[in-house]
Scaffold this motif. Structure first.
Motif, PDB file in Angstrom:
ATOM      1  N   VAL A  48       0.865  -1.262  -0.112  1.00  0.00           N
ATOM      2  CA  VAL A  48       0.207   0.018   0.180  1.00  0.00           C
ATOM      3  C   VAL A  48       0.795   1.359  -0.171  1.00  0.00           C
ATOM      4  O   VAL A  48       1.570   1.503   0.967  1.00  0.00           O
ATOM      5  N   PRO A  49       0.780   2.271  -0.974  1.00  0.00           N
ATOM      6  CA  PRO A  49       1.634   3.455  -1.041  1.00  0.00           C
ATOM      7  C   PRO A  49       1.290   4.278   0.193  1.00  0.00           C
ATOM      8  O   PRO A  49       0.067   4.277   0.446  1.00  0.00           O
ATOM      9  N   LEU A  82      -7.616  -2.245   5.023  1.00  0.00           N
ATOM     10  CA  LEU A  82      -6.242  -1.665   4.409  1.00  0.00           C
ATOM     11  C   LEU A  82      -5.461  -2.918   4.044  1.00  0.00           C
ATOM     12  O   LEU A  82      -4.878  -3.211   3.224  1.00  0.00           O
ATOM     13  N   ILE A  83      -5.084  -3.575   5.229  1.00  0.00           N
ATOM     14  CA  ILE A  83      -4.184  -4.531   5.608  1.00  0.00           C
ATOM     15  C   ILE A  83      -4.654  -5.730   4.699  1.00  0.00           C
ATOM     16  O   ILE A  83      -3.684  -6.614   4.544  1.00  0.00           O
ATOM     17  N   GLU A  89      -8.987  -4.226  -8.490  1.00  0.00           N
ATOM     18  CA  GLU A  89      -9.414  -2.890  -8.049  1.00  0.00           C
ATOM     19  C   GLU A  89      -8.421  -2.373  -6.827  1.00  0.00           C
ATOM     20  O   GLU A  89      -8.846  -1.619  -6.054  1.00  0.00           O
ATOM     21  N   PHE A  90      -7.236  -3.136  -6.795  1.00  0.00           N
ATOM     22  CA  PHE A  90      -6.269  -2.705  -5.572  1.00  0.00           C
ATOM     23  C   PHE A  90      -6.264  -1.183  -5.265  1.00  0.00           C
ATOM     24  O   PHE A  90      -6.342  -0.868  -4.484  1.00  0.00           O
ATOM     25  N   GLN A  91      -5.704  -0.706  -6.563  1.00  0.00           N
ATOM     26  CA  GLN A  91      -5.381   0.864  -6.561  1.00  0.00           C
ATOM     27  C   GLN A  91      -6.465   1.725  -6.149  1.00  0.00           C
ATOM     28  O   GLN A  91      -6.685   2.466  -5.286  1.00  0.00           O
ATOM     29  N   PHE A  92      -7.646   1.407  -6.591  1.00  0.00           N
ATOM     30  CA  PHE A  92      -8.801   2.094  -6.073  1.00  0.00           C
ATOM     31  C   PHE A  92      -9.242   1.926  -4.741  1.00  0.00           C
ATOM     32  O   PHE A  92      -9.519   2.762  -4.058  1.00  0.00           O
ATOM     33  N   HIS A 113      -7.350   0.835  -2.029  1.00  0.00           N
ATOM     34  CA  HIS A 113      -6.497   1.517  -0.968  1.00  0.00           C
ATOM     35  C   HIS A 113      -6.565   3.171  -0.925  1.00  0.00           C
ATOM     36  O   HIS A 113      -6.663   3.435  -0.011  1.00  0.00           O
ATOM     37  N   ARG A 114      -6.847   3.635  -2.283  1.00  0.00           N
ATOM     38  CA  ARG A 114      -7.046   5.197  -2.188  1.00  0.00           C
ATOM     39  C   ARG A 114      -8.481   5.406  -1.897  1.00  0.00           C
ATOM     40  O   ARG A 114      -8.466   6.397  -0.821  1.00  0.00           O
ATOM     41  N   HIS A 115      -9.438   4.578  -1.815  1.00  0.00           N
ATOM     42  CA  HIS A 115     -10.738   4.948  -1.395  1.00  0.00           C
ATOM     43  C   HIS A 115     -10.721   4.518   0.356  1.00  0.00           C
ATOM     44  O   HIS A 115     -11.228   5.603   0.986  1.00  0.00           O
ATOM     45  N   ILE A 116      -9.909   3.663   0.843  1.00  0.00           N
ATOM     46  CA  ILE A 116      -9.814   3.365   2.277  1.00  0.00           C
ATOM     47  C   ILE A 116      -9.138   4.663   2.882  1.00  0.00           C
ATOM     48  O   ILE A 116      -9.663   5.180   3.944  1.00  0.00           O
ATOM     49  N   GLN A 117      -7.924   5.040   2.456  1.00  0.00           N
ATOM     50  CA  GLN A 117      -7.236   6.033   2.782  1.00  0.00           C
ATOM     51  C   GLN A 117      -7.894   7.596   3.023  1.00  0.00           C
ATOM     52  O   GLN A 117      -7.781   8.123   3.821  1.00  0.00           O
ATOM     53  N   THR A 118      -8.705   7.608   1.897  1.00  0.00           N
ATOM     54  CA  THR A 118      -9.643   8.961   1.758  1.00  0.00           C
ATOM     55  C   THR A 118     -10.643   8.965   3.066  1.00  0.00           C
ATOM     56  O   THR A 118     -10.748   9.946   3.687  1.00  0.00           O
TER      57      THR A 118
END
Length: 305
Positions: free
Chosen positions: A38-39, A154-155, A163-166, A168-173
């Motif tokens: 995860v970035p 997230l983990i 859909e990984f990129q979408f 992790h961004r969704h969860i971080q938001t």
């Protein structure tokens, strides 16, 4: 749209946190930093209380899932334990120590880099209160049930999922949104928004971090922050716990320590590279900050190779 959840994972918050601790414990046999896809996310596990974290931290939030930690910055010592988090909105030199960590009961934490641009967009999009908050350094808060759930999601994300990129961004938001609506959120908004006192001081701190080996003046930094020298100095010390000169000195010494730990360079060249012309002054200030001399660090580094 919700992230996929392990069907075997518990749903109540306390059990979910314990399950999250167990998942992280099984991710790697290595101690300290555990790789993950995860970035912006770092995962830490410590099994010895003596292990310390020293460095110039990025703006970030650290969630403690198990154990407790002492953090020293600007002369202040902050303690926070499991089910809590520490927001560091200004990138600062910090030292930290896990407390009572062992192989059977490790210290485990997740550190997420703050995306200040995304945070600004959330403030505007959801029309959050822009009232000026009292000046503050690092902020400690309680890890809510929803935040535990988001970290759990997230983990468990699968990096091979299209859909990984979408996701992790969704969860971080949502994590950043949840932080913004906590009692600490008002201060975080003050750091993120342009033209607030906190944001101006952050600009000066970032300039010091980027130019730590150069000669800088308080007047130069005050002008950069669009403040008078006296006003700038007072706000700077309130937010960081130290003067601009003390901050620059600590950043220099933390970078020097990292260089001594990772290279074959001698003490004189390391001192010069971070802005010291006098090796004796460098050694004195190094020992005062870290409690041991540069030569002891160098000796320990070479012994471990």
């Amino acid at each position: 749209m919700n992230a996929p959840i392990d069907p075997q994972a518990p749903t109540d918050p306390q059990s979910r946190r314990r399950h999250l601790v167990d998942v992280i414990s099984q991710m790697s046999a290595e101690d300290i930093s555990i790789p993950n896809p995860v970035p912006g996310l770092s995962i830490y596990r410590l099994t010895e209380s003596s292990t310390d974290f020293c460095g110039v931290y990025e703006p970030s939030v650290c969630f403690i899932l198990n154990g407790s930690k002492l953090v020293s910055t600007g002369g202040d010592v902050i303690q926070y334990a499991e089910n809590s988090y520490l927001i560091t909105a200004i990138g600062m030199p910090m030292s930290g120590w896990a407390r009572s960590a062992s192989a059977t009961d490790p210290y485990i934490a997740m550190l997420l880099r703050l995306d200040l641009e995304l945070i600004r967009r959330l403030i505007v999009e959801y029309d959050m209160d822009h009232a000026v908050a009292p000046a503050s350094g690092p902020m400690v808060g309680h890890l809510s049930e929803r935040l535990v759930g988001l970290l759990h999601e997230l983990i468990l994300l699968d990096p091979d999922n299209p859909e990984f990129q979408f996701m992790h961004r969704h969860i971080q938001t949502e994590i950043f949104y949840r932080l913004l609506v906590t009692p600490q959120g008002r201060q975080l908004r003050d750091f993120a928004l342009a033209d607030t006192t906190s944001h101006r001081i952050t600009t000066a701190v970032n300039f010091i971090r980027d130019n730590y080996s150069s000669t800088l003046s308080v007047k130069q930094l005050a002008d950069l922050s669009r403040m008078g020298v006296s006003t700038f100095h007072n706000h700077f010390k309130t937010l960081t716990g130290m003067s601009p000169g003390q901050l620059q000195q600590q950043i220099r010494l933390h970078h020097a320590r990292a260089k001594l730990l990772s290279s074959e360079r001698d003490i004189a060249s390391v001192a010069l590279s971070v802005g010291y012309e006098s090796q004796s002054q460098f050694s004195r200030e190094f020992r005062r900050l870290f409690g041991h001399s540069p030569s002891e660090i160098l000796k320990r580094t070479r012994a471990n190779r």
